[in-house]
Design an enzyme around this catalytic site. Structure first.
Site, PDB file in Angstrom:
ATOM      1  N   SER A  24      54.460  43.487  30.949  1.00  0.00           N
ATOM      2  CA  SER A  24      54.548  43.473  32.051  1.00  0.00           C
ATOM      3  C   SER A  24      53.795  42.359  32.877  1.00  0.00           C
ATOM      4  CB  SER A  24      53.723  44.798  32.641  1.00  0.00           C
ATOM      5  OG  SER A  24      52.387  44.828  32.458  1.00  0.00           O
ATOM      6  N   GLU A  26      52.205  40.409  36.535  1.00  0.00           N
ATOM      7  CA  GLU A  26      51.563  40.613  37.726  1.00  0.00           C
ATOM      8  C   GLU A  26      51.625  39.229  38.754  1.00  0.00           C
ATOM      9  OE1 GLU A  26      47.646  42.732  37.761  1.00  0.00           O
ATOM     10  OE2 GLU A  26      47.141  41.134  39.145  1.00  0.00           O
ATOM     11  N   THR A  57      50.004  42.666  43.960  1.00  0.00           N
ATOM     12  CA  THR A  57      48.945  43.164  44.384  1.00  0.00           C
ATOM     13  C   THR A  57      48.538  43.529  45.647  1.00  0.00           C
ATOM     14  OG1 THR A  57      48.100  40.858  44.637  1.00  0.00           O
ATOM     15  CG2 THR A  57      47.801  41.584  42.315  1.00  0.00           C
ATOM     16  N   ALA A  60      42.786  41.749  49.851  1.00  0.00           N
ATOM     17  CA  ALA A  60      41.693  42.432  49.765  1.00  0.00           C
ATOM     18  C   ALA A  60      41.565  43.294  51.010  1.00  0.00           C
ATOM     19  CB  ALA A  60      40.482  41.379  50.062  1.00  0.00           C
ATOM     20  N   ARG A 116      39.734  50.933  43.355  1.00  0.00           N
ATOM     21  CA  ARG A 116      38.811  50.814  44.580  1.00  0.00           C
ATOM     22  C   ARG A 116      38.964  49.710  45.477  1.00  0.00           C
ATOM     23  NH1 ARG A 116      32.697  49.862  43.197  1.00  0.00           N
ATOM     24  NH2 ARG A 116      33.631  47.833  43.894  1.00  0.00           N
ATOM     25  N   GLY A 117      38.912  48.696  44.762  1.00  0.00           N
ATOM     26  CA  GLY A 117      39.026  47.268  45.777  1.00  0.00           C
ATOM     27  C   GLY A 117      37.308  46.919  45.766  1.00  0.00           C
ATOM     28  N   ASP A 118      37.151  45.582  46.345  1.00  0.00           N
ATOM     29  CA  ASP A 118      36.089  44.950  46.553  1.00  0.00           C
ATOM     30  C   ASP A 118      35.289  45.352  48.031  1.00  0.00           C
ATOM     31  OD1 ASP A 118      35.544  44.090  44.032  1.00  0.00           O
ATOM     32  OD2 ASP A 118      36.647  42.420  44.272  1.00  0.00           O
ATOM     33  N   ALA A 137      38.121  54.694  42.699  1.00  0.00           N
ATOM     34  CA  ALA A 137      39.377  54.620  41.968  1.00  0.00           C
ATOM     35  C   ALA A 137      39.664  56.172  41.591  1.00  0.00           C
ATOM     36  CB  ALA A 137      39.618  53.681  41.064  1.00  0.00           C
ATOM     37  N   LYS A 177      38.828  58.253  35.406  1.00  0.00           N
ATOM     38  CA  LYS A 177      40.237  57.802  36.001  1.00  0.00           C
ATOM     39  C   LYS A 177      41.213  58.160  35.362  1.00  0.00           C
ATOM     40  CE  LYS A 177      38.713  53.309  36.169  1.00  0.00           C
ATOM     41  NZ  LYS A 177      38.842  51.769  36.981  1.00  0.00           N
ATOM     42  N   GLN A 188      40.715  43.646  33.202  1.00  0.00           N
ATOM     43  CA  GLN A 188      40.492  42.337  33.959  1.00  0.00           C
ATOM     44  C   GLN A 188      40.683  41.313  32.618  1.00  0.00           C
ATOM     45  OE1 GLN A 188      40.187  40.321  36.064  1.00  0.00           O
ATOM     46  NE2 GLN A 188      38.753  41.709  37.273  1.00  0.00           N
ATOM     47  N   GLN A 224      40.075  26.779  38.853  1.00  0.00           N
ATOM     48  CA  GLN A 224      40.245  27.972  39.681  1.00  0.00           C
ATOM     49  C   GLN A 224      39.760  29.255  39.086  1.00  0.00           C
ATOM     50  OE1 GLN A 224      44.255  28.267  41.480  1.00  0.00           O
ATOM     51  NE2 GLN A 224      44.095  26.674  42.564  1.00  0.00           N
ATOM     52  N   PHE A 228      36.762  32.227  39.670  1.00  0.00           N
ATOM     53  CA  PHE A 228      37.346  33.534  39.767  1.00  0.00           C
ATOM     54  C   PHE A 228      36.455  34.129  38.868  1.00  0.00           C
ATOM     55  CE2 PHE A 228      40.317  37.071  38.899  1.00  0.00           C
ATOM     56  CZ  PHE A 228      40.128  37.673  39.943  1.00  0.00           C
ATOM     57  N   HIS A 278      49.850  42.725  29.400  1.00  0.00           N
ATOM     58  CA  HIS A 278      50.093  42.456  30.876  1.00  0.00           C
ATOM     59  C   HIS A 278      49.682  40.989  31.228  1.00  0.00           C
ATOM     60  CE1 HIS A 278      50.320  43.778  34.982  1.00  0.00           C
ATOM     61  NE2 HIS A 278      49.290  43.088  35.368  1.00  0.00           N
TER      62      HIS A 278
END
Ligand code: FAD
Length: 305
Positions: A24, A26, A57, A60, A116-118, A137, A177, A188, A224, A228, A278
């Site tokens: 898959s 992203e 995605t 944020a 959930r998100g940050d 989540a 979850k 991740q 970069q 991250f 992924h």
């Protein structure tokens, strides 16, 4: 001398010999017209590889809500490839999140990557759920399953989420979850395969049987990715930093090293028996295409155009 029998290595099997292999991709929703053009070029180059799905995605705090919906709807309509929409619950009421989910349902999107998100101040800050919102989540996954029938993916962290105090908290959270109804987890990014394989062992020992798909990050820009990585808790091993040292001004060698590093990572994982991958594309196709090749995927003529 150590000789590894090629016949015993999954990475030396042909695509026909491993029909269970799944990939898959992203993407993120493009911000400008120029970025959007590049996005579609990449989508159209990768769609003929017949991914299980392509995911987009969610910026944020829901900042890309409209664009995420527009992109997933168009991907599905134009390429015939299944598209998954990411969704976060940070800073939003349940009603607001549910309205986004209904929008996905109306557009025929039933694959969701539920997160959930940050916190707006960054992942280093404590998370406070919205007073009328989903708590995390796992709560979001339960909410989704009350609203309809979805294929749900959640996040997993081979080096632990920065807010997980210990491994028990990390794995218990993943289990919550999955028990709430998620179908699989995607990890991740990580660069030490042993971390992923240990994570799998921990999850299986805790009774989690759902697929935990490795999230593979080809290094388009070491600078970069390293920045991250620092923010999301991924370790950059010394050997990896060394391979990219001094290549900031040498894009050709950088791209070749990136391709070799990513190929080495997926080859090792294939040999360890991993069958689902992924790929984080950053909306670019060349490294993702090369990696898919390493996994035995070639474009199907007539598909995805
Ligand atoms: P959760 O699983 O809810 O948990 C996060 C942390 O909170 C964990 O440490 C967990 O142990 C702890 N926790 C949760 N519930 C409890 C509890 N009841 N008690 C104690 N501790 C608890 N972000 C975006 O904004 N948009 C995206 O599109 C996006 N896509 C992503 C895709 C993938 C594959 C991954 C791996 C991450 C993605 N992220 C995205 C980042 C993600 O939002 C952050 O990593 C966020 O900090 C955590 O989200 P989560 O869904 O893992 O949270």
């Amino acid at each position: 001398m150590l000789m590894i029998d090629d016949n015993l290595r999954a990475s030396r099997q042909t695509a026909q010999q491993r029909p269970d292999l799944q990939i898959s991709f992203e993407f993120f929703p493009p911000k400008t017209d120029a970025m959007e053009e590049k996005f579609w070029q990449s989508v159209h180059r990768l769609a003929p590889l017949k991914p299980r799905f392509v995911s987009v995605t969610y910026g944020a705090g829901g900042s890309t809500r409209e664009r995420t919906l527009r992109m997933v709807s168009r991907i599905k309509a134009e390429t015939g490839v299944d598209a998954a929409a990411h969704l976060t619950c940070v800073g939003a009421t349940r009603n607001a999140v549910d309205a986004v989910v209904r929008g996905y349902m109306e557009a025929g999107i039933n694959r969701i990557v539920a997160l959930r998100g940050d916190p707006p101040e960054g992942v280093g800050q404590p998370f406070t759920p919205h007073p009328d919102g989903y708590q995390n989540a796992a709560d979001l996954v339960a909410g989704l399953n009350r609203l309809g029938t979805f294929d749900i993916t959640v996040a997993a962290y081979p080096e632990r989420h920065p807010q997980s105090s210990d491994w028990r908290t990390e794995i218990d959270n993943l289990k919550r979850k999955i028990d709430a109804g998620a179908d699989r987890a995607i990890t991740q990014m990580f660069f030490t395969n042993a971390d992923y394989l240990r994570y799998l062992e921990r999850a299986r020992a805790a009774g989690i049987t759902a697929p935990i798909v490795p999230g593979i990050q080809p290094i388009h820009s070491f600078r970069q990715i390293a920045s991250f990585a620092g923010r999301c808790g991924t370790t950059i091993p010394a050997w990896l930093a060394e391979r990219f040292e001094g290549l900031d001004e040498d894009p050709e060698t950088h791209a070749l090293v990136a391709s070799a590093v990513a190929a080495e990572q997926v080859t090792e994982l294939l040999d360890e028996g991993v069958t689902e991958f992924h790929i984080y594309t950053h909306n670019r196709s060349p490294l993702a295409l090369a990696l898919a090749r390493m996994l035995g995927r070639r474009p199907e003529v007539g598909a995805g155009s």
